[in-house]
Structures are given as C-alpha cells and as structure tokens.
Design a protein around this motif. Sequence first.
Motif: not given
Length: 53
Positions: A25, A27-31, A40-43, A45
């Motif tokens: 995790i 700053n603004d993305t979750v892998h 990779t997803l934007p946090k 979401d």
Amino acid sequence: MANQSDKKDISINSSVSLKGIVKAIFNDTVHVQIGGKIITLPKADFMLDKSMN
C-alpha cells in the motif's frame, strides 16, 4: 438495405468480487496479487472507514 438507425444500446451496471492478497500500500495506490498477476488499484476505489484515527 437495412437501416442502421435501428441500433440498440445495451447498458450493464454490475460489480465483480475478486479475492487477492494485498502486497503493498503506497500513498494513493494498493497493489493486489490475484492469481499470478499483481494489479494496481487506486485507494479511492475502496470503501475505507475514515473515522479510524
């Protein structure tokens, strides 16, 4: 010849549930690892509880 104005639009609004392993995790993305792939997803979401301090 058939008239092309008889075009029918189809709209679908649905969600898909996938299970994966969170690898990182930032700053603004979750892998997330799903199968053998890491995506990779934007946090934004995710519905995160912002009341946690």
